[in-house]
Design a protein around this motif. Structure first.
Motif, PDB file in Angstrom:
ATOM      1  N   LEU A 123     -35.882 -76.335 -15.035  1.00 38.57           N
ATOM      2  CA  LEU A 123     -36.628 -75.309 -14.319  1.00 38.57           C
ATOM      3  C   LEU A 123     -37.497 -74.492 -15.277  1.00 38.57           C
ATOM      4  N   SER A 124     -36.945 -74.127 -16.421  1.00 42.66           N
ATOM      5  CA  SER A 124     -37.724 -73.324 -17.371  1.00 42.66           C
ATOM      6  C   SER A 124     -38.921 -74.101 -17.910  1.00 42.66           C
ATOM      7  N   THR A 127     -41.551 -74.041 -15.263  1.00 44.74           N
ATOM      8  CA  THR A 127     -42.156 -72.708 -15.216  1.00 44.74           C
ATOM      9  C   THR A 127     -43.173 -72.532 -16.337  1.00 44.74           C
ATOM     10  N   GLU A 128     -42.839 -73.038 -17.519  1.00 47.84           N
ATOM     11  CA  GLU A 128     -43.779 -72.972 -18.637  1.00 47.84           C
ATOM     12  C   GLU A 128     -45.042 -73.769 -18.332  1.00 47.84           C
ATOM     13  N   SER A 130     -46.285 -74.286 -15.429  1.00 50.64           N
ATOM     14  CA  SER A 130     -47.052 -73.563 -14.413  1.00 50.64           C
ATOM     15  C   SER A 130     -47.839 -72.414 -15.021  1.00 50.64           C
ATOM     16  N   GLN A 131     -47.393 -71.919 -16.173  1.00 51.16           N
ATOM     17  CA  GLN A 131     -48.059 -70.798 -16.832  1.00 51.16           C
ATOM     18  C   GLN A 131     -49.049 -71.247 -17.897  1.00 51.16           C
ATOM     19  N   ASN A 147     -45.461 -75.960  -7.696  1.00 56.11           N
ATOM     20  CA  ASN A 147     -44.875 -74.738  -7.137  1.00 56.11           C
ATOM     21  C   ASN A 147     -43.764 -75.048  -6.146  1.00 56.11           C
ATOM     22  N   ILE A 150     -40.693 -76.041  -8.248  1.00 53.46           N
ATOM     23  CA  ILE A 150     -40.109 -74.844  -8.862  1.00 53.46           C
ATOM     24  C   ILE A 150     -39.339 -74.037  -7.824  1.00 53.46           C
ATOM     25  N   HIS A 151     -39.934 -73.864  -6.651  1.00 48.59           N
ATOM     26  CA  HIS A 151     -39.272 -73.093  -5.588  1.00 48.59           C
ATOM     27  C   HIS A 151     -37.958 -73.749  -5.175  1.00 48.59           C
ATOM     28  N   SER A 154     -35.360 -73.505  -7.909  1.00 49.79           N
ATOM     29  CA  SER A 154     -34.939 -72.112  -8.115  1.00 49.79           C
ATOM     30  C   SER A 154     -33.931 -71.673  -7.067  1.00 49.79           C
TER      31      SER A 154
END
Length: 323
Positions: A123-124, A127-128, A130-131, A147, A150-151, A154
């Motif tokens: 997950l992390s 997230t990275e 996505s950023q 997204n 990730i959702h 999460s």
């Protein structure tokens, strides 16, 4: 004498360091974190090629696009995440009655996403990604898929968003009540018209036998189209169509017949995911050409396609005809 002690201490230090290094490497390997492959996996067939156009069986596609088991555990999590995001059948996620169901289907049938779920840093890593502002995408859906994943990772046990549309009842030809929802909008599906039109194009590229019959609509789904009303002004969404079969309104037949109802039973998926079997059903209408049907794909478009060339056909899928 002093020099001998210094040599002995140095030797012992080297031995301890070597043992610690070997022990760490062994522990890292046994725990499955000794990743040696830092580049994404290259899928064996590319979209737009002659080999791709020859693929008209979804079950075979799913098998073909599995990551080899001798490669999968050696991939870094970043390489694995990037590989997952390039999964050639990712558009399947948007073909089901919700993106949550679509996600669960892919996680149950694609070893890449299943492995990413198991990684503690999966997950992390997503997230990275996505950023990452320099990340490039092939189309507008890439970030949408990211997204969604990730959702779902999460909040895997999150509550379903309550329907904002009106619940109602329709009836089978024999008068049995069937629960339905009237007036779904794009917001109810957590998507937009733009995303669905882009997905419509991806579906046509992914499924070579598919021909667009009617464009996207948020109001009705495959069951409503096949069993209730075959019209673009259909306002009803039916999650469970089994009552049409169970109450005798339609009889199971064995010979291909034009306009017969075609039912995909994917109860085996329900056993893996742990949900109601009807969440994974699909329905369509038999056309003149044998093994070709017309069906609505989630809140996306209505396509005419080979019965095996759709997101709902797997090796364990059971097919039934009703008339």
């Amino acid at each position: 004498m002093k020099k001998s002690w210094q040599l002995a201490i140095a030797f012992i230090t080297i031995c301890i360091f070597t043992w610690a290094t070997i022990s760490y490497a062994s522990s890292e390997s046994s725990s499955g974190t000794n990743y040696t492959i830092a580049t994404p996996y290259q899928y064996p067939v590319k979209s737009g090629t002659d080999e791709w156009r020859a693929l008209t069986n979804h079950a075979e596609k799913v098998e073909l696009f599995q990551i080899p088991e001798d490669i999968l555990p050696l991939m870094t999590t970043e390489a694995l995440a990037k590989t997952v995001l390039e999964y050639p059948l990712m558009v399947d996620m948007l073909a089901w009655d919700s993106t949550t169901v679509g996600y669960k289907v892919i996680a149950a049938t694609f070893n890449g996403l299943a492995e990413l779920e198991r990684r503690s840093d999966g997950l992390s890593t997503l997230t990275e990604l996505s950023q990452d502002t320099v990340r490039t995408t092939d189309n507008m859906l890439s970030e949408f898929y990211l997204n969604i994943i990730i959702h779902e990772m999460s909040d895997p046990h999150g509550k379903k968003i309550e329907d904002r549309a009106a619940t109602t009842t329709v009836f089978t030809p024999n008068g049995s009540p069937v629960a339905a929802v009237k007036g779904y909008t794009w917001a109810d599906h957590n998507t937009t018209l733009s995303y669905e039109l882009e997905a419509q194009n991806d579906m046509l590229e992914t499924y070579q036998s598919a021909v667009l019959y009617k464009s996207v609509s948020p109001t009705y789904n495959c069951h409503s189209y096949a069993w209730y009303r075959q019209s673009t002004d259909n306002q009803y969404w039916i999650n469970n169509a089994r009552k049409y079969m169970d109450d005798g309104s339609y009889k199971n037949i064995t010979e291909w017949t034009t306009s017969a109802k075609v039912f995909y039973d994917n109860s085996w998926l329900a056993e893996i995911v742990g949900e109601n079997p009807y969440h994974f059903d699909h329905s369509g209408i038999a056309l003149v050409s044998r093994d070709t049907i017309r069906s609505k794909w989630g809140c996306n478009a209505t396509f005419e396609h080979k019965i095996t060339d759709s997101p709902y056909y797997y090796g364990d899928t059971k097919l039934f005809l009703f008339k």
